[in-house]
Design a protein around this motif. Structure first.
Motif, short mmCIF file in Angstrom:
data_model
loop_
_atom_site.label_atom_id
_atom_site.label_comp_id
_atom_site.label_asym_id
_atom_site.label_seq_id
_atom_site.Cartn_x
_atom_site.Cartn_y
_atom_site.Cartn_z
N PRO A 247 -92.94 -74.05 28.65
CA PRO A 247 -92.14 -73.38 29.69
C PRO A 247 -92.50 -73.88 31.08
O PRO A 247 -93.67 -73.93 31.45
N ARG A 248 -91.49 -74.26 31.84
CA ARG A 248 -91.72 -74.79 33.19
C ARG A 248 -91.36 -73.75 34.24
O ARG A 248 -90.43 -72.96 34.05
N LEU A 249 -92.06 -73.80 35.33
CA LEU A 249 -91.73 -72.91 36.44
C LEU A 249 -90.33 -73.22 36.95
O LEU A 249 -89.54 -72.31 37.22
N ASP A 250 -90.03 -74.49 37.07
CA ASP A 250 -88.72 -74.92 37.55
C ASP A 250 -88.44 -76.30 36.96
O ASP A 250 -89.25 -77.21 37.10
N VAL A 251 -87.31 -76.44 36.29
CA VAL A 251 -86.98 -77.74 35.69
C VAL A 251 -86.41 -78.68 36.75
O VAL A 251 -86.93 -79.78 36.95
N ARG A 264 -93.65 -78.99 44.37
CA ARG A 264 -94.61 -79.49 43.38
C ARG A 264 -94.45 -78.71 42.07
O ARG A 264 -95.33 -77.94 41.67
N VAL A 265 -93.33 -78.94 41.41
CA VAL A 265 -93.01 -78.17 40.21
C VAL A 265 -92.97 -79.02 38.94
O VAL A 265 -92.77 -78.49 37.85
N HIS A 266 -93.13 -80.32 39.06
CA HIS A 266 -93.00 -81.19 37.89
C HIS A 266 -94.07 -80.84 36.85
O HIS A 266 -95.27 -80.93 37.11
#
Length: 428
Positions: A247-251, A264-266
């Protein structure tokens, strides 16, 4: 018949002819790009694989044999498109399949524009044509359906039709259209609170029960093959499963979490805990989204659903802005619903100023387009996916800074629209 009636009828026919010309032109500028896969991502290859697998082995085995994570409605089309491809010469088959996969989205763009324009009330002559053109020729809309080949236009068409039907108290039609949207993309779930609160507020508990009944029937028809074969669990499980391994914080959306993390969401997991708090980003996002949805639903109930397009747009924006694991395209339906708000503007309170709504639509279109072209660039000058790009040049640094600014603008615009809707509800 008086001369005034004749004149108005003549003007009406002329306006309809001009609107038809706009819609035909909008389709014509899309069709030449239909057979071209611009390789914005590998999504078109995935759709082709799903279609060919369904055609070769049958729809019932699709969820088992592939990574398909869409509800059934589009899978029917992909399978049918692959069947058509099977009868085409091999040298042209792939282009034909690409065109067939893109075609529903292109048609949905035009039909959505026609629906929105049909709801225009008041204003100067030509306003209907202007609004029709604003959606038909919106570069962000064109980019998603025609350049990228994504399918967001299809469920957006159903959502717009649902909101229009609901505003006209066509309750059963609204619920059936909503299930068609849900059967296309699971992101349609964002409008469920509006559908429930507006139906209850306008037509009572009995109408709500009828809505649930027609929804169940429509859903059973859409998922009929899996339901009859006892494999309905595969549809539910696959449709609710995200394609990411973690699960990602933001794709790839420039939203609240992108702003919080300053881009810095990668590969940043949504299971991390912000500032050593006892809950994760994922939990926090669900809390914020739930509070926002409850607030919008309550306002809709209190004002007896006097305005439906604006809360519908807000629910779509809230999904994009507040939830984790969001893609840039999740903002897509908000553009159509916000423009529908502009079209229905005379029915809203005077607090909804005309210029402000136009600016909101224009600004959201620009931020969305920037998000699209920096995540799936159309030119090497923009590099690759900005989310994953390391800051190794002044150009990337500038784009990263702009993307954070875009996330801030999206958040401010979202907050302003909520304020406008709250003020309108207070004066209802």
């Amino acid at each position: 018949m008086s001369w005034r009636v004749v004149l108005l009828d003549c003007l009406g026919r002329r306006e309809r002819a001009r609107m038809a010309a706009i819609l035909v032109l909008g389709l014509l500028i899309r069709l030449p790009f239909a057979p071209i896969d611009f390789r914005a991502s590998n999504d078109l290859d995935v759709y082709k694989h799903w279609g060919r697998t369904a055609h070769a082995t049958g729809l019932l085995t699709l969820y088992e044999r592939t990574s398909a994570n869409y509800p059934p409605l589009l899978l029917y089309w992909f399978s049918g498109a692959a069947a058509i491809e099977a009868h085409i010469a091999p040298e042209s088959g792939d282009k034909v399949l690409t065109a067939l996969i893109k075609l529903p989205s292109m048609l949905a763009d035009v039909l959505t524009a026609a629906l929105i324009a049909s709801m225009v009330r008041g204003g100067r002559p030509g306003r209907r044509l202007f609004i029709c053109g604003l959606y038909t020729f919106n570069p962000a809309i064109w980019y998603v359906s025609t350049y990228w080949g994504q399918t967001d236009s299809v469920y957006t068409l159903f959502l717009v039709a649902c909101v229009i039907a609901l505003s006209r108290r066509a309750i059963l039609s609204a619920w059936a259209l909503y299930v068609l949207a849900l059967g296309t993309k699971i992101q349609s779930v964002a409008l469920a609170p509006l559908l429930i609160s507006a139906t209850g507020a306008r037509s009572g508990v009995y109408a709500l029960a009828r809505g649930f009944a027609i929804a169940a029937i429509t859903g059973a028809i859409i998922a009929g093959p899996w339901l009859l074969s006892g494999r309905i669990g595969e549809v539910v499980q696959s449709s609710l499963t995200t394609p990411n391994t973690a699960p990602r914080l933001d794709v790839s959306g420039y939203n609240l979490w992108y702003l919080v993390r300053l881009g810095r969401v990668h590969n940043f997991s949504s299971t991390h805990h912000p500032a050593s708090l006892p809950f994760s980003y994922q939990t926090l996002s669900l809390i914020l989204f739930g509070v926002c949805v409850a607030f919008i639903a309550l306002l809709t109930w209190r004002q007896r659903a006097r305005s439906l397009a604006l809360p519908a747009a807000l629910l779509c924006i809230s999904l994009f802005m507040l939830l984790t694991e969001v893609h840039e395209r999740h903002l897509f339906p908000a553009l159509a619903l916000l423009l529908l708000t502009v079209a229905r503007q005379p029915d809203l309170n005077a607090l909804l100023e005309r210029r402000s709504l136009w600016r909101a639509y224009g600004l959201l279109s620009l931020t969305f387009l920037f998000n699209l072209v920096t995540v799936a660039p159309f030119t090497p000058l923009l590099g690759t996916n900005l989310i994953a790009a390391p800051i190794d040049s002044p150009g990337v640094l500038m784009l990263k800074a702009l993307s954070v600014l875009v996330a801030a603008v999206n958040l401010i615009l979202f907050a302003w629209l909520i304020k406008v809707y709250a003020q309108d509800a207070r004066h209802a």
